[in-house]
Design a protein around this motif. Structure first.
Motif, short mmCIF file in Angstrom:
data_model
loop_
_atom_site.label_atom_id
_atom_site.label_comp_id
_atom_site.label_asym_id
_atom_site.label_seq_id
_atom_site.Cartn_x
_atom_site.Cartn_y
_atom_site.Cartn_z
N LEU A 22 27.26 14.97 26.32
CA LEU A 22 27.86 16.24 25.91
C LEU A 22 28.66 16.08 24.62
N GLY A 23 29.43 14.99 24.53
CA GLY A 23 30.21 14.75 23.32
C GLY A 23 29.32 14.56 22.10
N CYS A 24 28.24 13.77 22.27
CA CYS A 24 27.30 13.56 21.16
C CYS A 24 26.66 14.88 20.72
N TYR A 25 26.29 15.69 21.70
CA TYR A 25 25.64 16.96 21.37
C TYR A 25 26.59 17.90 20.64
N HIS B 236 29.51 5.91 36.65
CA HIS B 236 28.83 5.57 35.40
C HIS B 236 27.92 6.71 34.94
N PHE C 82 28.47 9.86 35.52
CA PHE C 82 29.38 10.87 34.98
C PHE C 82 29.82 10.51 33.56
N LEU C 83 30.14 9.24 33.33
CA LEU C 83 30.52 8.81 31.98
C LEU C 83 29.38 9.04 30.99
N PHE D 155 27.07 11.29 31.25
CA PHE D 155 26.97 12.74 31.07
C PHE D 155 27.99 13.22 30.06
N VAL D 156 29.22 12.75 30.16
CA VAL D 156 30.27 13.13 29.22
C VAL D 156 29.92 12.66 27.81
N TYR D 157 29.38 11.45 27.70
CA TYR D 157 29.00 10.92 26.39
C TYR D 157 27.91 11.77 25.75
#
Length: 289
Positions: free
Chosen positions: A251-254, A242, A244-245, A247-249
């Motif tokens: 990065l995607g938002c940024y 969770h 990691f998810l 963290f990916v979210y």
């Protein structure tokens, strides 16, 4: 005892608010990093005017609805028995008290926005939110000591997330220009929502680990200590997943926010950093020669 629906409902509210807060925090920072300020809540600037306070309506309305479920529906209005509080429903009343604090946060923020009676700064509202999270922390802390085995471990991990959420929210009030504090609070709220979902799926759904089963009283029992340890290790792995998810979210938002709202300061800062890195690398190469 809990239930699948009893964890999914608050999990949905925490997840929705947390995801929105992460995006709003990143978007505000990307649009103007030098003037960034911590927000206790984030208005919806795109769309019709009534949607501006949507986050507060979700917090106050969701907490009130969940509180009604706990205090009215779950107790079947049998709150008192024999002239005293019905001991069979003390657990429901505990949850209702915790939800009351989140309702008060949403209601106070709405009053602050819609009237002149109670003007509160974002710092003050952050402290009110921290109080609500503290009530949640105390509730689940004592839950984790009364639940045994695997149930207690899942509640313990939730308590850790809530404690970090309190720290991030208080830090946001003390450091009103801190982007990490604002972003961290949003991430931790979203992680709470994900962990409520994970708890529902594991303890009350189809993901109960091998070697553990629910007994006639509804408690989870593992056949031996080894099976319980494997189940706890699986819980750790789920939490890492969770994180990691999340963290990916982020990065995607940024990436999206930088492309859409990217302030010139972001480009300048990035270019300066790259130039400094290349200069240090060139100096290292010359020294090696």
């Amino acid at each position: 005892m809990g239930s699948f629906k009893g964890h999914v409902l608050p999990g949905t509210l925490f997840l929705a608010v947390g995801l929105w807060r992460v995006w709003a925090s990143v978007a505000r920072f990307a649009a103007d990093p030098s003037n960034f300020r911590v927000r206790a809540w984030n208005p919806v600037t795109a769309g019709p005017a009534p949607l501006r306070l949507l986050e507060l309506y979700v917090v106050a309305g969701g907490a009130f609805a969940d509180m009604c479920v706990e205090v009215l529906y779950s107790t079947h209005l049998r709150i008192f028995a024999g002239g005293e509080v019905n001991p069979a429903h003390l657990n429901d009343l505990e949850h209702g008290g915790m939800l009351l604090m989140f309702f008060l946060f949403g209601a106070l923020a709405l009053l602050s926005q819609k009237t002149r009676c109670l003007p509160l700064t974002d710092g003050a509202l952050c402290l009110v939110a921290a109080t609500a999270f503290t009530a949640e922390f105390l509730l689940f802390y004592f839950h984790s000591t009364t639940h045994m085995g695997l149930e207690g471990y899942y509640h313990y991990l939730l308590v850790v997330l809530i404690g970090l959420c309190i720290a991030a929210t208080v830090l946001g009030a003390l450091l009103p220009a801190s982007f990490p504090a604002d972003l961290g609070a949003g991430v931790l709220i979203a992680l709470q929502g994900l962990w409520f979902y994970q708890t529902a799926l594991t303890l009350y759904g189809p993901m109960l680990p091998t070697g553990c089963a629910r007994d006639a009283d509804g408690h989870i029992e593992c056949r031996n200590r080894g099976a319980e340890e494997r189940a706890e290790q699986l819980a750790n792995f789920q939490l890492f997943g969770h994180v990691f998810l999340a963290f990916v979210y982020v990065l995607g938002c940024y990436a999206v926010a930088a492309a859409r709202y990217g302030h010139p300061d972001l480009t300048t800062t990035h270019a300066t950093h790259v130039a400094a890195t290349e200069l240090r690398g060139a100096g290292g190469d010359e020294g090696a020669i």
